[in-house]
Motif scaffolding. Sequence first.
Motif, short mmCIF file in Angstrom:
data_model
loop_
_atom_site.label_atom_id
_atom_site.label_comp_id
_atom_site.label_asym_id
_atom_site.label_seq_id
_atom_site.Cartn_x
_atom_site.Cartn_y
_atom_site.Cartn_z
N ARG A 191 -69.20 88.29 118.32
CA ARG A 191 -68.87 87.48 119.49
C ARG A 191 -69.72 88.00 120.65
O ARG A 191 -69.60 89.14 121.07
CB ARG A 191 -67.39 87.57 119.83
CG ARG A 191 -67.00 86.67 121.00
CD ARG A 191 -65.52 86.73 121.27
NE ARG A 191 -64.74 86.24 120.16
CZ ARG A 191 -64.46 84.96 119.93
NH1 ARG A 191 -64.94 84.04 120.73
NH2 ARG A 191 -63.71 84.61 118.92
N CYS A 239 -69.87 88.34 111.56
CA CYS A 239 -69.76 87.60 112.81
C CYS A 239 -69.76 88.54 114.01
O CYS A 239 -69.15 89.60 113.97
CB CYS A 239 -68.48 86.78 112.80
SG CYS A 239 -68.13 85.93 114.34
N LYS A 250 -76.11 91.04 113.23
CA LYS A 250 -75.05 91.66 114.02
C LYS A 250 -75.42 93.08 114.42
O LYS A 250 -75.22 93.49 115.57
CB LYS A 250 -73.74 91.65 113.24
CG LYS A 250 -72.58 92.26 113.97
CD LYS A 250 -71.32 92.19 113.13
CE LYS A 250 -70.17 92.87 113.80
NZ LYS A 250 -68.97 92.83 112.99
N CYS A 288 -65.83 89.73 115.45
CA CYS A 288 -64.90 88.61 115.60
C CYS A 288 -63.47 89.01 115.26
O CYS A 288 -62.54 88.37 115.71
CB CYS A 288 -65.33 87.44 114.73
SG CYS A 288 -66.84 86.68 115.32
N ARG A 296 -70.24 82.64 119.16
CA ARG A 296 -70.20 83.42 117.92
C ARG A 296 -71.56 83.34 117.28
O ARG A 296 -72.17 82.28 117.23
CB ARG A 296 -69.16 82.85 116.96
CG ARG A 296 -67.76 83.13 117.38
CD ARG A 296 -66.82 82.62 116.33
NE ARG A 296 -65.45 82.89 116.73
CZ ARG A 296 -64.44 82.81 115.92
NH1 ARG A 296 -64.61 82.45 114.67
NH2 ARG A 296 -63.23 83.08 116.35
N TRP A 297 -72.02 84.46 116.75
CA TRP A 297 -73.33 84.50 116.11
C TRP A 297 -73.19 85.24 114.79
O TRP A 297 -72.55 86.28 114.72
CB TRP A 297 -74.34 85.20 117.02
CG TRP A 297 -75.74 84.95 116.63
CD1 TRP A 297 -76.59 85.86 116.06
CD2 TRP A 297 -76.46 83.74 116.73
NE1 TRP A 297 -77.80 85.28 115.81
CE2 TRP A 297 -77.75 83.97 116.21
CE3 TRP A 297 -76.14 82.47 117.19
CZ2 TRP A 297 -78.71 82.97 116.17
CZ3 TRP A 297 -77.11 81.48 117.14
CH2 TRP A 297 -78.37 81.75 116.63
N TYR A 298 -73.78 84.71 113.73
CA TYR A 298 -73.58 85.23 112.38
C TYR A 298 -74.82 85.92 111.80
O TYR A 298 -74.84 86.27 110.64
CB TYR A 298 -73.14 84.10 111.44
CG TYR A 298 -71.77 83.59 111.78
CD1 TYR A 298 -70.64 84.17 111.23
CD2 TYR A 298 -71.60 82.53 112.67
CE1 TYR A 298 -69.37 83.71 111.52
CE2 TYR A 298 -70.34 82.07 112.98
CZ TYR A 298 -69.24 82.66 112.41
OH TYR A 298 -67.99 82.20 112.71
N GLU A 328 -64.85 87.07 108.37
CA GLU A 328 -66.05 86.96 109.21
C GLU A 328 -66.67 88.34 109.45
O GLU A 328 -66.83 88.78 110.57
CB GLU A 328 -65.70 86.28 110.53
CG GLU A 328 -65.26 84.85 110.38
CD GLU A 328 -64.95 84.19 111.71
OE1 GLU A 328 -65.07 84.85 112.74
OE2 GLU A 328 -64.60 83.02 111.70
N ASN A 329 -67.02 89.03 108.39
CA ASN A 329 -67.59 90.37 108.51
C ASN A 329 -68.92 90.37 109.24
O ASN A 329 -69.23 91.28 109.99
CB ASN A 329 -67.76 91.01 107.13
CG ASN A 329 -66.43 91.33 106.51
OD1 ASN A 329 -65.46 91.60 107.20
ND2 ASN A 329 -66.37 91.28 105.19
#
Length: 119
Positions: A70, A68, A90, A60, A85-87, A65-66
């Motif tokens: 996209r 996160c 990753k 991201c 966005r997905w958390y 937002e480490n």
Amino acid sequence: MKSKFAEEGKIRSALGIIFLPVLVYGWIWAAIGAPIKLWAYYSVNEYWSQEYRLSRVKGCGSDYENGCARLTLVDLGTNQTHSIRWYIDKSSLMKLEKKQINVIGEKGYFGYIVNGLEW
């Protein structure tokens, strides 16, 4: 007796002025809010699942937002691109670039809410 009725009339008019905003709010809620709540109750929470191609995964780009990622998803039928966005996971998603994933979610008030990804 006449003075007693005059005093009660003043009390009633004062209470009427105090409760007038409550009556207006109730009327607005009944005219606008109740139909929207009924529509939302009967149209939300419809679950959906669709397969997409994960075309691009990148971070991201902000410090807070480490975790996160996209995700750019391509619809297999129409070739439309969607970005979310997905958390979660990753590092796993970075390995799945250019592969097909299944997106699971539910219909929300203003669109679709993604609840999960399966690969």
